[in-house]
Design an enzyme around this catalytic site. Structure first.
Site, PDB file in Angstrom:
ATOM      1  N   THR A  38       0.820  -1.219   0.000  1.00 45.90           N
ATOM      2  CA  THR A  38       0.000   0.000   0.000  1.00 45.90           C
ATOM      3  C   THR A  38       0.855   1.271   0.000  1.00 45.90           C
ATOM      4  OG1 THR A  38      -0.051  -0.236   2.382  1.00 45.90           O
ATOM      5  CG2 THR A  38      -1.990  -1.025   1.186  1.00 45.90           C
ATOM      6  N   GLY A  42       3.227   3.037   9.090  1.00 46.07           N
ATOM      7  CA  GLY A  42       2.295   2.678  10.169  1.00 46.07           C
ATOM      8  C   GLY A  42       2.317   1.194  10.496  1.00 46.07           C
ATOM      9  N   GLY A 184      -7.957 -20.214  18.237  1.00 44.71           N
ATOM     10  CA  GLY A 184      -7.148 -19.422  19.172  1.00 44.71           C
ATOM     11  C   GLY A 184      -8.005 -18.461  19.974  1.00 44.71           C
ATOM     12  N   GLY A 186      -7.167 -16.082  21.948  1.00 43.88           N
ATOM     13  CA  GLY A 186      -6.316 -14.983  22.415  1.00 43.88           C
ATOM     14  C   GLY A 186      -6.950 -13.653  22.036  1.00 43.88           C
ATOM     15  N   ALA A 274      -5.895 -17.509  14.452  1.00 44.83           N
ATOM     16  CA  ALA A 274      -5.304 -16.488  15.340  1.00 44.83           C
ATOM     17  C   ALA A 274      -4.643 -17.193  16.520  1.00 44.83           C
ATOM     18  CB  ALA A 274      -6.379 -15.519  15.802  1.00 44.83           C
ATOM     19  N   HIS A 448     -15.792  11.902  41.660  1.00 46.12           N
ATOM     20  CA  HIS A 448     -17.044  11.157  41.827  1.00 46.12           C
ATOM     21  C   HIS A 448     -18.110  11.772  40.920  1.00 46.12           C
ATOM     22  CE1 HIS A 448     -20.319   9.019  43.750  1.00 46.12           C
ATOM     23  NE2 HIS A 448     -20.974  10.174  43.819  1.00 46.12           N
TER      24      HIS A 448
HETATM   25  P1  FAD Z   1       4.995  -3.762  12.483  1.00 39.11           P
HETATM   26  O1  FAD Z   1       3.910  -2.856  12.881  1.00 39.11           O
HETATM   27  O2  FAD Z   1       4.658  -5.130  12.059  1.00 39.11           O
HETATM   28  O3  FAD Z   1       5.783  -3.022  11.323  1.00 39.11           O
HETATM   29  C1  FAD Z   1       6.828  -3.626  10.626  1.00 39.11           C
HETATM   30  C2  FAD Z   1       6.866  -3.062   9.221  1.00 39.11           C
HETATM   31  O4  FAD Z   1       8.077  -3.463   8.617  1.00 39.11           O
HETATM   32  C3  FAD Z   1       5.748  -3.578   8.314  1.00 39.11           C
HETATM   33  O5  FAD Z   1       5.010  -2.507   7.791  1.00 39.11           O
HETATM   34  C4  FAD Z   1       6.482  -4.360   7.218  1.00 39.11           C
HETATM   35  O6  FAD Z   1       5.881  -4.195   5.946  1.00 39.11           O
HETATM   36  C5  FAD Z   1       7.843  -3.690   7.241  1.00 39.11           C
HETATM   37  N1  FAD Z   1       8.920  -4.554   6.756  1.00 39.11           N
HETATM   38  C6  FAD Z   1       9.198  -5.838   7.075  1.00 39.11           C
HETATM   39  N2  FAD Z   1      10.315  -6.260   6.458  1.00 39.11           N
HETATM   40  C7  FAD Z   1      10.762  -5.226   5.709  1.00 39.11           C
HETATM   41  C8  FAD Z   1      11.850  -5.044   4.834  1.00 39.11           C
HETATM   42  N3  FAD Z   1      12.742  -6.003   4.615  1.00 39.11           N
HETATM   43  N4  FAD Z   1      11.989  -3.851   4.228  1.00 39.11           N
HETATM   44  C9  FAD Z   1      11.089  -2.848   4.440  1.00 39.11           C
HETATM   45  N5  FAD Z   1      10.043  -2.962   5.264  1.00 39.11           N
HETATM   46  C10 FAD Z   1       9.878  -4.131   5.893  1.00 39.11           C
HETATM   47  N6  FAD Z   1      -1.129  -3.827  19.555  1.00 39.11           N
HETATM   48  C11 FAD Z   1      -1.576  -2.961  20.478  1.00 39.11           C
HETATM   49  O7  FAD Z   1      -0.781  -2.442  21.258  1.00 39.11           O
HETATM   50  N7  FAD Z   1      -2.900  -2.614  20.552  1.00 39.11           N
HETATM   51  C12 FAD Z   1      -3.816  -3.144  19.737  1.00 39.11           C
HETATM   52  O8  FAD Z   1      -4.997  -2.809  19.827  1.00 39.11           O
HETATM   53  C13 FAD Z   1      -3.393  -4.079  18.753  1.00 39.11           C
HETATM   54  N8  FAD Z   1      -4.259  -4.622  17.906  1.00 39.11           N
HETATM   55  C14 FAD Z   1      -3.816  -5.495  16.951  1.00 39.11           C
HETATM   56  C15 FAD Z   1      -4.753  -6.065  16.114  1.00 39.11           C
HETATM   57  C16 FAD Z   1      -4.354  -6.952  15.132  1.00 39.11           C
HETATM   58  C17 FAD Z   1      -5.380  -7.556  14.215  1.00 39.11           C
HETATM   59  C18 FAD Z   1      -2.968  -7.278  15.003  1.00 39.11           C
HETATM   60  C19 FAD Z   1      -2.510  -8.220  13.938  1.00 39.11           C
HETATM   61  C20 FAD Z   1      -2.026  -6.724  15.855  1.00 39.11           C
HETATM   62  C21 FAD Z   1      -2.447  -5.831  16.844  1.00 39.11           C
HETATM   63  N9  FAD Z   1      -1.553  -5.263  17.742  1.00 39.11           N
HETATM   64  C22 FAD Z   1      -2.000  -4.394  18.704  1.00 39.11           C
HETATM   65  C23 FAD Z   1      -0.106  -5.566  17.687  1.00 39.11           C
HETATM   66  C24 FAD Z   1       0.651  -4.447  16.967  1.00 39.11           C
HETATM   67  O9  FAD Z   1       0.104  -4.286  15.680  1.00 39.11           O
HETATM   68  C25 FAD Z   1       2.126  -4.778  16.885  1.00 39.11           C
HETATM   69  O10 FAD Z   1       2.622  -5.067  18.174  1.00 39.11           O
HETATM   70  C26 FAD Z   1       2.910  -3.606  16.307  1.00 39.11           C
HETATM   71  O11 FAD Z   1       2.438  -3.268  15.035  1.00 39.11           O
HETATM   72  C27 FAD Z   1       4.399  -3.940  16.250  1.00 39.11           C
HETATM   73  O12 FAD Z   1       5.086  -2.860  15.705  1.00 39.11           O
HETATM   74  P2  FAD Z   1       6.469  -3.059  14.911  1.00 39.11           P
HETATM   75  O13 FAD Z   1       6.879  -1.702  14.494  1.00 39.11           O
HETATM   76  O14 FAD Z   1       7.391  -3.881  15.698  1.00 39.11           O
HETATM   77  O15 FAD Z   1       6.091  -3.939  13.634  1.00 39.11           O
HETATM   78  P1  NAI Z   2      -2.389 -14.693  21.284  1.00 41.42           P
HETATM   79  O1  NAI Z   2      -1.044 -15.143  21.691  1.00 41.42           O
HETATM   80  O2  NAI Z   2      -3.027 -13.561  21.989  1.00 41.42           O
HETATM   81  O3  NAI Z   2      -3.420 -15.914  21.415  1.00 41.42           O
HETATM   82  C1  NAI Z   2      -3.250 -17.104  20.735  1.00 41.42           C
HETATM   83  C2  NAI Z   2      -4.121 -18.156  21.386  1.00 41.42           C
HETATM   84  O4  NAI Z   2      -4.132 -19.295  20.553  1.00 41.42           O
HETATM   85  C3  NAI Z   2      -3.639 -18.593  22.750  1.00 41.42           C
HETATM   86  O5  NAI Z   2      -4.720 -18.595  23.641  1.00 41.42           O
HETATM   87  C4  NAI Z   2      -3.095 -19.991  22.491  1.00 41.42           C
HETATM   88  O6  NAI Z   2      -3.214 -20.844  23.615  1.00 41.42           O
HETATM   89  C5  NAI Z   2      -3.975 -20.439  21.354  1.00 41.42           C
HETATM   90  N1  NAI Z   2      -3.414 -21.492  20.495  1.00 41.42           N
HETATM   91  C6  NAI Z   2      -2.124 -21.676  20.128  1.00 41.42           C
HETATM   92  N2  NAI Z   2      -2.024 -22.724  19.282  1.00 41.42           N
HETATM   93  C7  NAI Z   2      -3.274 -23.214  19.111  1.00 41.42           C
HETATM   94  C8  NAI Z   2      -3.832 -24.262  18.344  1.00 41.42           C
HETATM   95  N3  NAI Z   2      -3.072 -25.035  17.572  1.00 41.42           N
HETATM   96  N4  NAI Z   2      -5.166 -24.468  18.395  1.00 41.42           N
HETATM   97  C9  NAI Z   2      -5.960 -23.674  19.172  1.00 41.42           C
HETATM   98  N5  NAI Z   2      -5.480 -22.652  19.918  1.00 41.42           N
HETATM   99  C10 NAI Z   2      -4.161 -22.421  19.876  1.00 41.42           C
HETATM  100  O7  NAI Z   2      -2.284 -14.448  19.712  1.00 41.42           O
HETATM  101  P2  NAI Z   2      -3.232 -13.676  18.697  1.00 41.42           P
HETATM  102  O8  NAI Z   2      -4.607 -13.554  19.236  1.00 41.42           O
HETATM  103  O9  NAI Z   2      -3.004 -14.325  17.398  1.00 41.42           O
HETATM  104  O10 NAI Z   2      -2.595 -12.242  18.663  1.00 41.42           O
HETATM  105  C11 NAI Z   2      -1.219 -12.065  18.278  1.00 41.42           C
HETATM  106  C12 NAI Z   2      -0.616 -10.904  18.992  1.00 41.42           C
HETATM  107  O11 NAI Z   2      -1.132  -9.690  18.488  1.00 41.42           O
HETATM  108  C13 NAI Z   2      -0.918 -10.897  20.478  1.00 41.42           C
HETATM  109  O12 NAI Z   2       0.089 -11.576  21.151  1.00 41.42           O
HETATM  110  C14 NAI Z   2      -0.934  -9.462  20.842  1.00 41.42           C
HETATM  111  O13 NAI Z   2       0.337  -9.131  21.317  1.00 41.42           O
HETATM  112  C15 NAI Z   2      -1.198  -8.734  19.533  1.00 41.42           C
HETATM  113  N6  NAI Z   2      -2.548  -8.146  19.558  1.00 41.42           N
HETATM  114  C16 NAI Z   2      -2.839  -7.224  20.505  1.00 41.42           C
HETATM  115  C17 NAI Z   2      -4.091  -6.660  20.586  1.00 41.42           C
HETATM  116  C18 NAI Z   2      -4.385  -5.687  21.665  1.00 41.42           C
HETATM  117  O14 NAI Z   2      -3.451  -5.211  22.285  1.00 41.42           O
HETATM  118  N7  NAI Z   2      -5.630  -5.350  21.934  1.00 41.42           N
HETATM  119  C19 NAI Z   2      -5.143  -6.999  19.651  1.00 41.42           C
HETATM  120  C20 NAI Z   2      -4.745  -8.022  18.716  1.00 41.42           C
HETATM  121  C21 NAI Z   2      -3.484  -8.530  18.679  1.00 41.42           C
END
Ligand code: FAD
Ligand code: NAI
Length: 469
Positions: A38, A42, A184, A186, A274, A448
């Site tokens: 894209t 971010g 999952g 989680g 997940a 409060h």
């Molecule tokens: P990323 O955000 O993954 O960024 C890494 C970037 O590096 C990517 O854009 C990728 O394209 C780029 N990249 C990789 N390799 C290369 C390369 N060789 N050259 C150039 N670019 C490259 N965390 C929260 O705290 N609150 C939440 O509510 C939350 N919700 C989430 C919901 C979902 C559905 C998911 C999947 C994750 C969520 N997370 C949440 C987790 C959070 O998104 C990550 O912890 C966070 O984005 C990590 O940041 P980062 O900078 O380490 O990596």
């Molecule tokens: P997660 O680690 O939160 O949960 C994965 C779950 O899958 C666990 O409960 C685990 O026991 C279970 N599991 C593992 N293997 C399995 C299997 N074979 N069959 C069934 N269950 C299995 O991972 P998730 O939900 O994928 O999220 C990934 C990461 O993204 C999180 O660790 C979190 O750090 C981040 N995230 C954070 C959010 C937030 O802060 N609100 C929102 C979404 C993601």
């Protein structure tokens, strides 16, 4: 564009872009490289993670509130329905606005942005290869790896992002599935499962362990499971998916007890995988550069320094919670260290929030952690059913739990399940970071009527003087 830098950051997520902002502020000549199709910064968080998931959680929660709670509050509406394309559009608009905001912050802090895949060709040398295959070699004193994480795959479950989806596909389903099976229990499974359940899907969560949210406090996890079941989400705990078969329009999901034994097959329209995320470092040239990884692929660091001088790493690709705010703090501290300042992140004070309804929020140690470590502790608890604001708003589910050292009263952990828990946890995070005591919360004046009073009452409970329950 320049080709000589003080810092080159590979990856434009919260770890990378915050490192870039701070490095720019500190006067370092900085570049950031991002390869996302894209062409937006971010990272996972803004493009396919935190932000779009919260946009869908917010809209679906308002819809459910309107359909299930308005009447009791004396609000009359006509038939309430939803427009899924519009709901998805407002989600995309939130992503668009915020990713543009990051691009603006790069300009503001004089950070040069390179679109393409970054590869370390030698310490101090980075090659960027654009989508059209053209490459450019850059030189730098420091490299920060901030390449994030990717979905952990599961054998027998091939993601196509249409019927068998990761969180990315689950954020853009074009219609509400009749039956969604989530593998999952989680954070992702429960947040995105909630979105589609609210919009009308039957949602079944298959979790390998005997509890959901395995790293959260056990009592919170139990209460949360009960609440989610009451909302209509179904659970198969201590179970595993062994394969998903694609039929013409349906999926056949094979499920077995985690401990083995007779299985069953369930039909679904969509399967959401997940089961966690794993560090993403493919194509970076780490092996050639000699950067050490652990067995699970995380880059090994000490205060963000890898084993190779001049190469640093932050965020999801190193140890610690995989959270956006943790990645942000890593990136900031790493830039400060490169600039010769002090930089440190206290992973014991990183809050974690699940943005369901009610929310679940946590910081510090759980009771299970403390028991395991043999630490003597005291517990204070307060239910939202005794909090005046929660009662007034008819939002009484959940509680606040405070854990403090039995001898010194030092705050060790805080766990909240209830409406607004994600905001309430900030008070406990501050006290924990300052090394404060539970009494510091108990003796602090709280407005409060607010839900924050429940945090205070729980803190009073540590010494047994909760006054309002
Ligand atoms: P990323 O955000 O993954 O960024 C890494 C970037 O590096 C990517 O854009 C990728 O394209 C780029 N990249 C990789 N390799 C290369 C390369 N060789 N050259 C150039 N670019 C490259 N965390 C929260 O705290 N609150 C939440 O509510 C939350 N919700 C989430 C919901 C979902 C559905 C998911 C999947 C994750 C969520 N997370 C949440 C987790 C959070 O998104 C990550 O912890 C966070 O984005 C990590 O940041 P980062 O900078 O380490 O990596
Ligand atoms: P997660 O680690 O939160 O949960 C994965 C779950 O899958 C666990 O409960 C685990 O026991 C279970 N599991 C593992 N293997 C399995 C299997 N074979 N069959 C069934 N269950 C299995 O991972 P998730 O939900 O994928 O999220 C990934 C990461 O993204 C999180 O660790 C979190 O750090 C981040 N995230 C954070 C959010 C937030 O802060 N609100 C929102 C979404 C993601």
């Amino acid at each position: 564009m320049s080709s000589q830098f003080d810092v080159i950051i590979i990856g434009g997520g919260p770890g990378g872009y915050n490192a870039a902002i701070r490095a720019g502020q500190l006067g370092l000549k900085t570049a950031i490289i991002e390869k996302r199709e894209t062409k937006t910064l971010g990272g996972t968080c803004l493009n396919v993670g935190c932000i779009p998931s919260k946009a869908m959680l917010h809209a679906s929660e308002l819809y459910e509130t309107a359909t299930t709670r308005f009447a009791a509050l004396g609000i009359k509406t006509g038939a309430v329905s939803f427009d899924l394309p519009q709901m998805l559009k407002q989600k995309d608009e939130a992503v668009d606005g915020l990713t543009k905001g990051v691009a603006y912050l790069m300009k503001k802090n004089k950070v040069e942005v390179f679109l393409g895949a970054g590869e370390i060709t030698a310490p101090g040398k980075v090659r960027v290869t654009a989508e059209d295959g053209k490459s450019q070699d850059l030189e730098t004193k420091n490299i920060i790896i901030a390449t994030g994480s990717e979905v952990t795959p599961l054998k027998g479950v091939e993601i196509d992002e249409k019927q068998i989806v990761s969180s990315t596909g689950a954020l853009s389903l074009p219609s509400v599935p009749k039956h969604m099976i989530v593998i999952g229990g989680g954070v992702i499974g429960l947040e995105l499962g909630s979105v589609w359940r609210r919009l009308g899907a039957k949602v079944t969560v298959v979790e390998f362990l005997d509890r959901i949210l395995p790293t959260m406090d056990g009592e919170v996890s139990k209460t949360f499971l009960r609440i989610l079941k009451k909302q209509g989400m179904e659970f198969k705990l201590s179970s595993k998916v062994t394969g998903v078969e694609k039929l013409k329009t349906k999926l056949k999901v094979a499920i077995e007890p985690a401990a083995g034994g007779a299985g069953e097959t369930i039909e679904a329209d969509v399967v959401l995988l997940a089961i966690g995320r794993r560090p993403y470092t493919a194509g970076l040239g780490l092996e050639k550069a000699g950067v050490a990884l652990d067995q699970r692929g995380f880059i090994l660091t000490d205060h963000f320094r890898t084993n190779v001088p001049g190469i640093w790493a932050v965020g999801d690709c190193i140890h610690g919670p995989m959270l956006a705010h943790k990645a942000e703090d890593d990136g900031t501290a790493c830039a400060e260290l490169i600039a010769g300042k002090a930089g440190h992140v206290n992973y014991d004070a990183v809050p974690s929030v699940v943005y369901t309804e009610p929310e679940v929020a946590s910081v510090g140690k759980t009771e299970e952690d403390l028991k395991k470590a043999g630490v003597e502790y005291k517990v204070g608890k307060f239910p939202f059913s005794a909090n005046s604001r929660a009662k007034t708003n008819h939002e009484t589910e959940g509680f606040v739990k405070i854990l403090a050292d039995a001898k010194t009263d030092k705050l060790l952990g805080c766990h909240i399940i209830g409406v607004g828990a994600g905001e309430l946890i900030a008070e406990a995070v501050s006290v924990l970071e300052f090394g404060g005591a539970s009494e510091d919360i108990a003796r602090t004046c709280h407005a409060h009527p607010t839900r924050s009073e429940a945090v205070r009452q729980a803190a009073m409970g540590v010494e047994g003087w909760t006054m309002q329950a």
